[in-house]
Design an enzyme around this catalytic site. Structure first.
Site, PDB file in Angstrom:
ATOM      1  N   ASP A  34     -31.404  30.682-112.373  1.00 54.51           N
ATOM      2  CA  ASP A  34     -30.384  31.513-113.009  1.00 54.51           C
ATOM      3  C   ASP A  34     -30.895  31.966-114.374  1.00 54.51           C
ATOM      4  O   ASP A  34     -31.514  31.194-115.104  1.00 54.51           O
ATOM      5  CB  ASP A  34     -29.086  30.708-113.174  1.00 54.51           C
ATOM      6  CG  ASP A  34     -27.883  31.589-113.413  1.00 54.51           C
ATOM      7  OD1 ASP A  34     -26.978  31.609-112.556  1.00 54.51           O
ATOM      8  OD2 ASP A  34     -27.839  32.274-114.467  1.00 54.51           O
ATOM      9  N   SER A  86     -22.068  41.388-111.547  1.00 51.61           N
ATOM     10  CA  SER A  86     -20.982  41.348-110.569  1.00 51.61           C
ATOM     11  C   SER A  86     -19.691  42.059-110.983  1.00 51.61           C
ATOM     12  O   SER A  86     -18.728  42.057-110.229  1.00 51.61           O
ATOM     13  CB  SER A  86     -20.652  39.880-110.248  1.00 51.61           C
ATOM     14  OG  SER A  86     -20.042  39.275-111.370  1.00 51.61           O
ATOM     15  N   THR A 131     -20.653  41.627-100.855  1.00 47.61           N
ATOM     16  CA  THR A 131     -19.235  41.877-101.096  1.00 47.61           C
ATOM     17  C   THR A 131     -18.644  42.851-100.067  1.00 47.61           C
ATOM     18  O   THR A 131     -19.381  43.659 -99.494  1.00 47.61           O
ATOM     19  CB  THR A 131     -19.070  42.483-102.515  1.00 47.61           C
ATOM     20  OG1 THR A 131     -17.787  43.063-102.650  1.00 47.61           O
ATOM     21  CG2 THR A 131     -20.085  43.594-102.776  1.00 47.61           C
ATOM     22  N   ASP A 132     -17.325  42.802 -99.910  1.00 46.81           N
ATOM     23  CA  ASP A 132     -16.670  43.787 -99.028  1.00 46.81           C
ATOM     24  C   ASP A 132     -16.616  45.165 -99.679  1.00 46.81           C
ATOM     25  O   ASP A 132     -16.306  46.153 -99.016  1.00 46.81           O
ATOM     26  CB  ASP A 132     -15.256  43.314 -98.645  1.00 46.81           C
ATOM     27  CG  ASP A 132     -14.320  43.134 -99.831  1.00 46.81           C
ATOM     28  OD1 ASP A 132     -14.782  43.231-100.990  1.00 46.81           O
ATOM     29  OD2 ASP A 132     -13.114  42.896 -99.606  1.00 46.81           O
ATOM     30  N   GLU A 133     -16.927  45.240-100.981  1.00 46.61           N
ATOM     31  CA  GLU A 133     -16.815  46.528-101.681  1.00 46.61           C
ATOM     32  C   GLU A 133     -17.833  47.548-101.178  1.00 46.61           C
ATOM     33  O   GLU A 133     -17.689  48.745-101.403  1.00 46.61           O
ATOM     34  CB  GLU A 133     -16.941  46.326-103.196  1.00 46.61           C
ATOM     35  CG  GLU A 133     -15.865  45.397-103.713  1.00 46.61           C
ATOM     36  CD  GLU A 133     -15.775  45.328-105.228  1.00 46.61           C
ATOM     37  OE1 GLU A 133     -16.098  46.312-105.902  1.00 46.61           O
ATOM     38  OE2 GLU A 133     -15.372  44.267-105.729  1.00 46.61           O
ATOM     39  N   TYR A 156     -21.498  49.254-109.074  1.00 47.58           N
ATOM     40  CA  TYR A 156     -21.654  47.869-108.584  1.00 47.58           C
ATOM     41  C   TYR A 156     -21.797  47.843-107.070  1.00 47.58           C
ATOM     42  O   TYR A 156     -22.765  47.300-106.520  1.00 47.58           O
ATOM     43  CB  TYR A 156     -20.455  47.005-109.015  1.00 47.58           C
ATOM     44  CG  TYR A 156     -20.348  45.691-108.257  1.00 47.58           C
ATOM     45  CD1 TYR A 156     -21.329  44.705-108.391  1.00 47.58           C
ATOM     46  CD2 TYR A 156     -19.269  45.437-107.388  1.00 47.58           C
ATOM     47  CE1 TYR A 156     -21.245  43.507-107.675  1.00 47.58           C
ATOM     48  CE2 TYR A 156     -19.179  44.243-106.687  1.00 47.58           C
ATOM     49  CZ  TYR A 156     -20.161  43.287-106.828  1.00 47.58           C
ATOM     50  OH  TYR A 156     -20.072  42.105-106.121  1.00 47.58           O
ATOM     51  N   SER A 159     -24.988  49.318-105.794  1.00 50.93           N
ATOM     52  CA  SER A 159     -26.166  48.456-105.973  1.00 50.93           C
ATOM     53  C   SER A 159     -26.171  47.320-104.945  1.00 50.93           C
ATOM     54  O   SER A 159     -27.219  46.956-104.404  1.00 50.93           O
ATOM     55  CB  SER A 159     -26.237  47.900-107.407  1.00 50.93           C
ATOM     56  OG  SER A 159     -25.202  46.964-107.629  1.00 50.93           O
ATOM     57  N   LYS A 160     -24.992  46.792-104.639  1.00 50.68           N
ATOM     58  CA  LYS A 160     -24.930  45.725-103.626  1.00 50.68           C
ATOM     59  C   LYS A 160     -25.231  46.300-102.239  1.00 50.68           C
ATOM     60  O   LYS A 160     -25.923  45.680-101.435  1.00 50.68           O
ATOM     61  CB  LYS A 160     -23.552  45.045-103.622  1.00 50.68           C
ATOM     62  CG  LYS A 160     -23.225  44.211-104.843  1.00 50.68           C
ATOM     63  CD  LYS A 160     -24.137  43.007-105.039  1.00 50.68           C
ATOM     64  CE  LYS A 160     -23.970  41.929-103.991  1.00 50.68           C
ATOM     65  NZ  LYS A 160     -24.760  40.710-104.350  1.00 50.68           N
ATOM     66  N   PRO A 211      -3.447  43.642-119.123  1.00 52.49           N
ATOM     67  CA  PRO A 211      -3.776  45.049-118.860  1.00 52.49           C
ATOM     68  C   PRO A 211      -3.960  45.334-117.372  1.00 52.49           C
ATOM     69  O   PRO A 211      -4.935  44.908-116.760  1.00 52.49           O
ATOM     70  CB  PRO A 211      -5.102  45.241-119.622  1.00 52.49           C
ATOM     71  CG  PRO A 211      -5.702  43.877-119.720  1.00 52.49           C
ATOM     72  CD  PRO A 211      -4.599  42.871-119.613  1.00 52.49           C
ATOM     73  N   TYR A 213      -4.414  47.995-114.253  1.00 53.24           N
ATOM     74  CA  TYR A 213      -4.893  49.357-114.007  1.00 53.24           C
ATOM     75  C   TYR A 213      -3.915  50.158-113.162  1.00 53.24           C
ATOM     76  O   TYR A 213      -3.319  49.630-112.211  1.00 53.24           O
ATOM     77  CB  TYR A 213      -6.225  49.319-113.261  1.00 53.24           C
ATOM     78  CG  TYR A 213      -7.409  48.925-114.110  1.00 53.24           C
ATOM     79  CD1 TYR A 213      -7.667  49.569-115.321  1.00 53.24           C
ATOM     80  CD2 TYR A 213      -8.296  47.936-113.696  1.00 53.24           C
ATOM     81  CE1 TYR A 213      -8.761  49.224-116.088  1.00 53.24           C
ATOM     82  CE2 TYR A 213      -9.400  47.583-114.462  1.00 53.24           C
ATOM     83  CZ  TYR A 213      -9.621  48.242-115.665  1.00 53.24           C
ATOM     84  OH  TYR A 213     -10.701  47.900-116.420  1.00 53.24           O
ATOM     85  N   PRO A 288     -12.149  54.538-113.360  1.00 56.75           N
ATOM     86  CA  PRO A 288     -12.576  55.684-112.547  1.00 56.75           C
ATOM     87  C   PRO A 288     -13.093  55.231-111.178  1.00 56.75           C
ATOM     88  O   PRO A 288     -13.729  54.183-111.068  1.00 56.75           O
ATOM     89  CB  PRO A 288     -13.708  56.324-113.369  1.00 56.75           C
ATOM     90  CG  PRO A 288     -14.010  55.392-114.485  1.00 56.75           C
ATOM     91  CD  PRO A 288     -12.943  54.352-114.567  1.00 56.75           C
TER      92      PRO A 288
END
Ligand SMILES: NC(=O)c1ccc[n+]([C@@H]2O[C@H](COP(=O)([O-])OP(=O)(O)OC[C@H]3O[C@@H](n4cnc5c(N)ncnc54)[C@H](O)[C@@H]3O)[C@@H](O)[C@H]2O)c1
Length: 348
Positions: A34, A86, A131-133, A156, A159-160, A211, A213, A288
């Site tokens: 790491d 991440s 990730t699921d993203e 992000y 890139s993943k 905060p 979104y 965004p």
């Protein structure tokens, strides 16, 4: 004796995976690599630092010669790759940092694994944690399956997605024995308080605004981090090479509903009148390219490997809140220094 390299093991999910492997597999030699970025913290794995089967290595996966040297010293049998930048908001500010760590760093690991294993793949495995993203955004219906086409929207997730593609390409091109897991949002102890749940727990403790979104209707699937660590362990040992497994909590929440639940639980824990914390909710300018909804179909890992989450959301949240309330020193340490500048810039 198997030698296993886990990258990113001082981060949130990585610390749970390293702890699980060190405690559960005393016959493995576990190396935790790491770079200790802002998200990595040795406090997260303090309890295992003196275990005889554990070694911590500070280093950057982007540094090719360092990675080559490490691999020439140790002939790793398995790699669980979690090291990454991440946080979506940070990727919007500095996309290149995400390309360096998530794409180039992954490439360096793939290259050394390929070169060192030299086609002799018996007992070897490269497990890439993703990730699921990468699947992009869902409308109000449907679930991401392992066959959903990639459609990333943030730097992000792009890139993943790119790193996932390279992992698959090394499998197809060089026969590298890889496994890929794509998981939904995690929550639990040791989560850096820039992500929604720990950020809001910390802000509620300190009576600071929460905060939120957009209109709060963004929807995510949530999984307790220790259940993710169990799934990773299972897939690493029992999954099939060259396969993807989606991991999710069967647990979809609109952000606003989740935040209200969290506020109520925190009011109870802190002995505050119900409704007190909800008054802290503050709607802020949207991120965004914000994806509306993620939801995972985790039936493949369930049917093939028998995995399912072990705790309900309410149980997991309670464990998480208790951990943060009992570890306020940890929270104070990680939110001092550069965190303050980041927070100011992000939410001012
Ligand atoms: N957090 C989630 O909800 C979630 C969900 C699905 C998948 N993932 C994936 O799981 C993995 C771990 O996520 P996390 O939330 O624990 O992340 P994290 O940001 O908490 O931890 C990342 C770790 O990687 C280390 N790191 C960063 N850059 C490095 C580099 N160049 N070299 C070596 N180490 C470096 C950091 O020091 C840190 O310890 C990531 O690959 C992420 O994409 C996360």
């Amino acid at each position: 004796m198997k030698k296993i390299l886990i990258t990113g093991g001082a981060g949130f999910i990585g610390s749970h995976v390293v702890r699980r492997f060190v405690n559960r597999y005393p016959n493995y030699q576990i190396f935790n690599l790491d770079a200790l970025t802002y998200a990595g913290n040795l406090e997260n794995i303090k309890d295992i630092q003196d275990k005889p089967n554990y070694t911590f290595v500070k280093g950057d996966i982007v540094d090719e010669s360092f990675i080559n040297d490490l691999f020439s010293k140790h002939n790793f049998d398995g790699i669980l790759h979690l090291a990454a930048e991440s946080h979506v908001d940070r990727s919007i500010e500095d996309p290149l940092a995400f390309v360096k760590t998530n794409v180039v760093g992954t490439m360096n690991l793939l290259n050394v694994a390929k070169n060192q294993w030299k086609g002799n793949f018996e007992g070897k495995r490269f497990h890439h944690i993703s990730t699921d993203e990468v699947y992009g955004s869902l409308g109000t219906e449907g679930l991401f399956t392992e066959d959903t086409p990639y459609d990333p929207n943030s730097p992000y997730s792009a890139s993943k997605a790119s790193s996932d593609h390279f992992v698959r390409a090394y499998g197809e091109t060089y026969d590298l024995p890889y496994i890929l897991t794509n998981c939904s949002n995690n929550y639990g102890p040791y989560h850096f308080p820039e992500k929604l749940i720990p950020l809001f727990i910390n802000n509620i403790i300190n009576n600071n605004p929460l905060p939120l979104y957009g209109d709060g209707n963004y929807t995510r699937d949530w999984l307790f981090v220790e259940d993710h660590a169990v799934a990773i362990d299972l897939v690493f040992h029992k999954g099939k090479n060259h396969e993807t497994y989606n991991i999710g909590g069967f647990n979809e929440w609109k952000n606003i509903e989740l935040v209200k639940l969290l506020c109520n639980l925190m009011d109870q824990k802190l002995g505050r009148i119900e409704g007190t914390s909800q008054e802290l909710i503050t709607y802020v300018k949207d991120r965004p390219g914000h994806d509306l909804r993620y939801a995972i179909d985790a039936s493949k890992i369930n049917k093939e490997l028998g995995w399912k989450p072990s705790v309900t959301f309410e149980e997991g949240l309670e464990k998480t809140i208790n951990w943060y309330l009992n570890n306020q020193e940890w929270l104070k340490n990680v939110t001092s220094g550069s965190y303050k500048d980041y927070y100011q810039k992000q939410y001012s």
